[in-house]
Scaffold this motif. Structure first.
Motif, PDB file in Angstrom:
ATOM      1  N   ALA A  17      15.184  -1.488 -15.124  1.00  0.00           N
ATOM      2  CA  ALA A  17      14.121  -1.573 -14.171  1.00  0.00           C
ATOM      3  C   ALA A  17      14.522  -2.563 -13.248  1.00  0.00           C
ATOM      4  CB  ALA A  17      12.736  -1.684 -14.155  1.00  0.00           C
ATOM      5  N   THR A  18      14.812  -2.553 -11.920  1.00  0.00           N
ATOM      6  CA  THR A  18      15.042  -3.704 -10.869  1.00  0.00           C
ATOM      7  C   THR A  18      13.871  -4.246 -10.449  1.00  0.00           C
ATOM      8  OG1 THR A  18      14.914  -2.300  -8.949  1.00  0.00           O
ATOM      9  CG2 THR A  18      17.148  -2.482 -10.064  1.00  0.00           C
ATOM     10  N   VAL A  19      13.647  -5.758 -10.387  1.00  0.00           N
ATOM     11  CA  VAL A  19      12.524  -6.238  -9.873  1.00  0.00           C
ATOM     12  C   VAL A  19      13.194  -7.341  -8.720  1.00  0.00           C
ATOM     13  CG1 VAL A  19      10.668  -7.985 -10.729  1.00  0.00           C
ATOM     14  CG2 VAL A  19      11.725  -6.465 -12.378  1.00  0.00           C
ATOM     15  N   THR A  20      12.833  -6.968  -7.549  1.00  0.00           N
ATOM     16  CA  THR A  20      12.956  -7.769  -6.420  1.00  0.00           C
ATOM     17  C   THR A  20      11.881  -8.548  -6.016  1.00  0.00           C
ATOM     18  OG1 THR A  20      14.579  -5.731  -5.955  1.00  0.00           O
ATOM     19  CG2 THR A  20      13.992  -7.632  -3.951  1.00  0.00           C
ATOM     20  N   TYR A  21      12.056 -10.018  -5.754  1.00  0.00           N
ATOM     21  CA  TYR A  21      10.921 -10.751  -5.453  1.00  0.00           C
ATOM     22  C   TYR A  21      11.755 -11.944  -4.376  1.00  0.00           C
ATOM     23  CZ  TYR A  21       7.543 -14.494  -6.056  1.00  0.00           C
ATOM     24  OH  TYR A  21       6.560 -15.397  -5.510  1.00  0.00           O
ATOM     25  N   LEU A  22      11.054 -11.962  -3.291  1.00  0.00           N
ATOM     26  CA  LEU A  22      11.629 -13.012  -1.880  1.00  0.00           C
ATOM     27  C   LEU A  22      10.944 -14.001  -1.866  1.00  0.00           C
ATOM     28  CD1 LEU A  22      12.289 -10.166   0.478  1.00  0.00           C
ATOM     29  CD2 LEU A  22      13.723 -11.050  -1.119  1.00  0.00           C
ATOM     30  N   TYR A  23      11.641 -15.294  -1.604  1.00  0.00           N
ATOM     31  CA  TYR A  23      11.066 -16.242  -0.963  1.00  0.00           C
ATOM     32  C   TYR A  23      11.089 -16.453   0.578  1.00  0.00           C
ATOM     33  CZ  TYR A  23      12.472 -18.498  -5.277  1.00  0.00           C
ATOM     34  OH  TYR A  23      12.652 -18.917  -6.864  1.00  0.00           O
ATOM     35  N   ALA A  24      11.998 -15.715   0.987  1.00  0.00           N
ATOM     36  CA  ALA A  24      11.982 -15.587   2.631  1.00  0.00           C
ATOM     37  C   ALA A  24      12.614 -14.131   3.012  1.00  0.00           C
ATOM     38  CB  ALA A  24      12.657 -16.891   3.252  1.00  0.00           C
ATOM     39  N   GLY A  25      12.306 -13.855   4.293  1.00  0.00           N
ATOM     40  CA  GLY A  25      12.906 -12.679   4.681  1.00  0.00           C
ATOM     41  C   GLY A  25      12.331 -11.401   4.517  1.00  0.00           C
ATOM     42  N   ALA A  26      12.794 -10.401   4.660  1.00  0.00           N
ATOM     43  CA  ALA A  26      12.254  -8.925   4.452  1.00  0.00           C
ATOM     44  C   ALA A  26      13.436  -8.100   4.246  1.00  0.00           C
ATOM     45  CB  ALA A  26      11.561  -8.519   5.380  1.00  0.00           C
ATOM     46  N   ILE A  27      13.246  -6.840   3.192  1.00  0.00           N
ATOM     47  CA  ILE A  27      14.150  -5.908   2.635  1.00  0.00           C
ATOM     48  C   ILE A  27      13.506  -4.415   2.861  1.00  0.00           C
ATOM     49  CG2 ILE A  27      15.724  -5.029   1.139  1.00  0.00           C
ATOM     50  CD1 ILE A  27      16.190  -8.027   0.077  1.00  0.00           C
ATOM     51  N   ASP A  28      14.062  -3.628   3.585  1.00  0.00           N
ATOM     52  CA  ASP A  28      13.884  -2.327   3.511  1.00  0.00           C
ATOM     53  C   ASP A  28      14.257  -1.558   2.263  1.00  0.00           C
ATOM     54  OD1 ASP A  28      12.268  -2.159   5.728  1.00  0.00           O
ATOM     55  OD2 ASP A  28      13.670  -1.538   7.170  1.00  0.00           O
ATOM     56  N   HIS A  29      13.428  -1.017   1.350  1.00  0.00           N
ATOM     57  CA  HIS A  29      13.863  -0.240   0.248  1.00  0.00           C
ATOM     58  C   HIS A  29      13.783   1.228   0.418  1.00  0.00           C
ATOM     59  CE1 HIS A  29      13.941   1.019  -4.097  1.00  0.00           C
ATOM     60  NE2 HIS A  29      13.207   1.869  -3.624  1.00  0.00           N
ATOM     61  N   ARG A  30      14.864   1.924   0.078  1.00  0.00           N
ATOM     62  CA  ARG A  30      14.625   3.348   0.090  1.00  0.00           C
ATOM     63  C   ARG A  30      15.261   3.855  -1.204  1.00  0.00           C
ATOM     64  NH1 ARG A  30      13.778   5.859   5.229  1.00  0.00           N
ATOM     65  NH2 ARG A  30      13.993   4.184   7.025  1.00  0.00           N
ATOM     66  N   ASP A  31      14.802   4.887  -1.882  1.00  0.00           N
ATOM     67  CA  ASP A  31      15.114   5.432  -3.045  1.00  0.00           C
ATOM     68  C   ASP A  31      15.406   6.995  -2.968  1.00  0.00           C
ATOM     69  OD1 ASP A  31      12.772   6.502  -3.884  1.00  0.00           O
ATOM     70  OD2 ASP A  31      12.381   4.306  -4.647  1.00  0.00           O
ATOM     71  N   SER A  32      15.918   7.641  -4.033  1.00  0.00           N
ATOM     72  CA  SER A  32      15.954   8.910  -4.234  1.00  0.00           C
ATOM     73  C   SER A  32      14.755   9.731  -4.725  1.00  0.00           C
ATOM     74  CB  SER A  32      17.128   9.467  -5.102  1.00  0.00           C
ATOM     75  OG  SER A  32      17.025   8.597  -6.502  1.00  0.00           O
ATOM     76  N   LEU A  33      13.531   8.999  -4.907  1.00  0.00           N
ATOM     77  CA  LEU A  33      12.209   9.578  -5.015  1.00  0.00           C
ATOM     78  C   LEU A  33      11.710   9.977  -3.562  1.00  0.00           C
ATOM     79  CD1 LEU A  33      11.113   7.286  -7.685  1.00  0.00           C
ATOM     80  CD2 LEU A  33      11.890   9.603  -8.070  1.00  0.00           C
ATOM     81  N   GLY A  34      12.236   9.172  -2.536  1.00  0.00           N
ATOM     82  CA  GLY A  34      11.730   9.397  -1.162  1.00  0.00           C
ATOM     83  C   GLY A  34      11.045   8.250  -0.771  1.00  0.00           C
ATOM     84  N   THR A  35      10.986   7.158  -1.550  1.00  0.00           N
ATOM     85  CA  THR A  35      10.166   5.913  -1.470  1.00  0.00           C
ATOM     86  C   THR A  35      10.630   5.174  -0.265  1.00  0.00           C
ATOM     87  OG1 THR A  35       9.675   5.777  -3.792  1.00  0.00           O
ATOM     88  CG2 THR A  35       9.296   3.729  -2.411  1.00  0.00           C
TER      89      THR A  35
ATOM     90  N   ALA B 118       9.768   1.234   1.395  1.00  0.00           N
ATOM     91  CA  ALA B 118       8.711   0.183   1.493  1.00  0.00           C
ATOM     92  C   ALA B 118       9.247  -0.996   1.924  1.00  0.00           C
ATOM     93  CB  ALA B 118       8.613   0.098  -0.004  1.00  0.00           C
ATOM     94  N   THR B 119       8.925  -1.885   2.564  1.00  0.00           N
ATOM     95  CA  THR B 119       9.599  -3.146   2.964  1.00  0.00           C
ATOM     96  C   THR B 119       8.845  -4.254   2.042  1.00  0.00           C
ATOM     97  OG1 THR B 119       9.566  -2.480   5.311  1.00  0.00           O
ATOM     98  CG2 THR B 119       9.546  -4.681   5.049  1.00  0.00           C
ATOM     99  N   ILE B 120       9.543  -5.074   1.387  1.00  0.00           N
ATOM    100  CA  ILE B 120       9.387  -6.126   0.450  1.00  0.00           C
ATOM    101  C   ILE B 120       9.403  -7.432   1.386  1.00  0.00           C
ATOM    102  CG2 ILE B 120      11.629  -6.346  -0.399  1.00  0.00           C
ATOM    103  CD1 ILE B 120      10.014  -7.351  -3.066  1.00  0.00           C
ATOM    104  N   GLU B 121       8.229  -8.161   1.413  1.00  0.00           N
ATOM    105  CA  GLU B 121       8.088  -9.521   2.064  1.00  0.00           C
ATOM    106  C   GLU B 121       7.749 -10.463   0.981  1.00  0.00           C
ATOM    107  OE1 GLU B 121       5.147  -8.361   4.901  1.00  0.00           O
ATOM    108  OE2 GLU B 121       6.875  -8.218   6.366  1.00  0.00           O
ATOM    109  N   PRO B 122       8.121 -11.816   1.148  1.00  0.00           N
ATOM    110  CA  PRO B 122       7.817 -12.771   0.376  1.00  0.00           C
ATOM    111  C   PRO B 122       6.682 -12.725  -0.405  1.00  0.00           C
ATOM    112  CG  PRO B 122       8.759 -13.766   2.408  1.00  0.00           C
ATOM    113  CD  PRO B 122       8.627 -12.395   2.558  1.00  0.00           C
ATOM    114  N   GLY B 123       6.607 -12.838  -1.828  1.00  0.00           N
ATOM    115  CA  GLY B 123       5.532 -13.082  -2.488  1.00  0.00           C
ATOM    116  C   GLY B 123       5.214 -11.752  -3.265  1.00  0.00           C
TER     117      GLY B 123
END
Length: 299
Positions: A65-83, A85-90
């Motif tokens: 399992a991957t665990v992504t946790y940000l202090y700053a910035g943002a990342i768009d996540h897409r996966d083969s389940l069709g997900t 999600a944009t992750i933001e700090p905290g």
């Protein structure tokens, strides 16, 4: 100063990925895992040029399992389940690969327009053998849903598991502790013997453990059963991670983790043959399997 608190010190391998650096402490030659944690990366901190961003093309994972946790910035996540999600700090993104998943990570267009910031921690959790081949899944836990404790000049967000009398809602597959600790100048917080294996990592600023200075971007594996106080004179940011000790080893090769080397070899062949699922909305590119990966475990 209590040097007996630390049983192992792991210095990072640093990779320059063009515009930002990644400091990797797990897996390493000295040690593959701390509790279920089998991969530990610090991304940045960095401020990328306007119009640029990170573009991690679709790539596969198994048995982790991957665990992504940000202090700053943002990342768009897409996966083969069709997900999507944009992750933001905290907040936390937990992606369970199980028998196999493919995902991409890219800077949002809004971030590219202003010059993206990038700062955070990405870890991989090895799955217990009984659930290594489970169905893939994705979970996003907003920052507001993660418990935060504040006392003695310290603010600690519990990302996974039970710590300091509070419990994070994030799914765990084995006993896991994971927290982001922000220390003000003069701040302190107790580090209790709450897991079989524990480690501390100073990502920014400075900190010490019962008088033992902790060097930034270095992973300090703590002696089981010991209690100590984490302090900072000038302010710092520290990650606490760990959990139950696995009784069987995990093998790591590129993006694949498993208790079985043959399973990793099968995943290599499946990726080469195009047998993994595609990522809806991001299916035009992919990362080819490397001849010599940067991420491996050592016998």
């Amino acid at each position: 100063m209590r040097e007996d608190l630390v049983i192992q010190t792991i210095e990072p391998t640093t990779h320059d990925l063009g515009g930002f650096k990644v400091h990797r402490t797990l897996p390493s030659r000295p040690r593959t895992m701390v509790g279920p944690f089998v991969f530990f990366d610090q991304m940045g901190p960095a401020h990328l040029d306007v119009g640029t961003g990170i573009d991690v093309r679709p790539h596969p994972h198994i048995n982790l399992a991957t665990v992504t946790y940000l202090y700053a910035g943002a990342i768009d996540h897409r996966d083969s389940l069709g997900t999507f999600a944009t992750i933001e700090p905290g907040a936390v993104n937990l992606m369970t690969a199980g028998r196999g998943i493919v995902h991409s990570e890219r800077s949002p267009s809004s971030e590219r327009a202003k010059g993206p910031e990038l700062s955070g921690i990405q870890t991989w959790i090895a799955l217990p053998e009984a659930v290594e081949e489970s169905d893939p899944a994705f979970e996003h836990v907003p920052a507001a849903e993660l418990p935060v404790i504040e006392a003695h000049g310290a603010t600690a967000r519990v990302i996974m598991g039970d710590l300091w009398g509070v419990s994070a809602p994030t799914t765990i597959y084995a006993q896991t502790i994971y927290a982001d600790i922000a220390l003000e100048p003069g701040g302190s917080i107790p580090i209790d013997p709450s897991a079989d294996e524990r480690a501390l990592y100073v990502s920014m600023g400075e900190a010490s453990l019962d008088g033992l200075p902790l060097v930034p971007t270095t992973l300090y594996v703590l002696r089981p059963g010991t209690s100590a106080t984490l302090r900072s004179d000038r302010g710092g940011r520290v990650i606490l991670c760990g959990g139950e000790a696995f009784t069987t080893p995990r093998h790591v090769w590129w993006n694949f983790v498993s208790s079985n080397r043959d399973r990793i070899n099968q995943a290599k062949e499946d990726w080469k043959a195009g047998n993994f699922p595609k990522v809806p909305g991001d299916d035009k590119e992919f990362i080819p399997i490397p001849e010599v990966p940067k991420t491996v475990s050592y016998p």
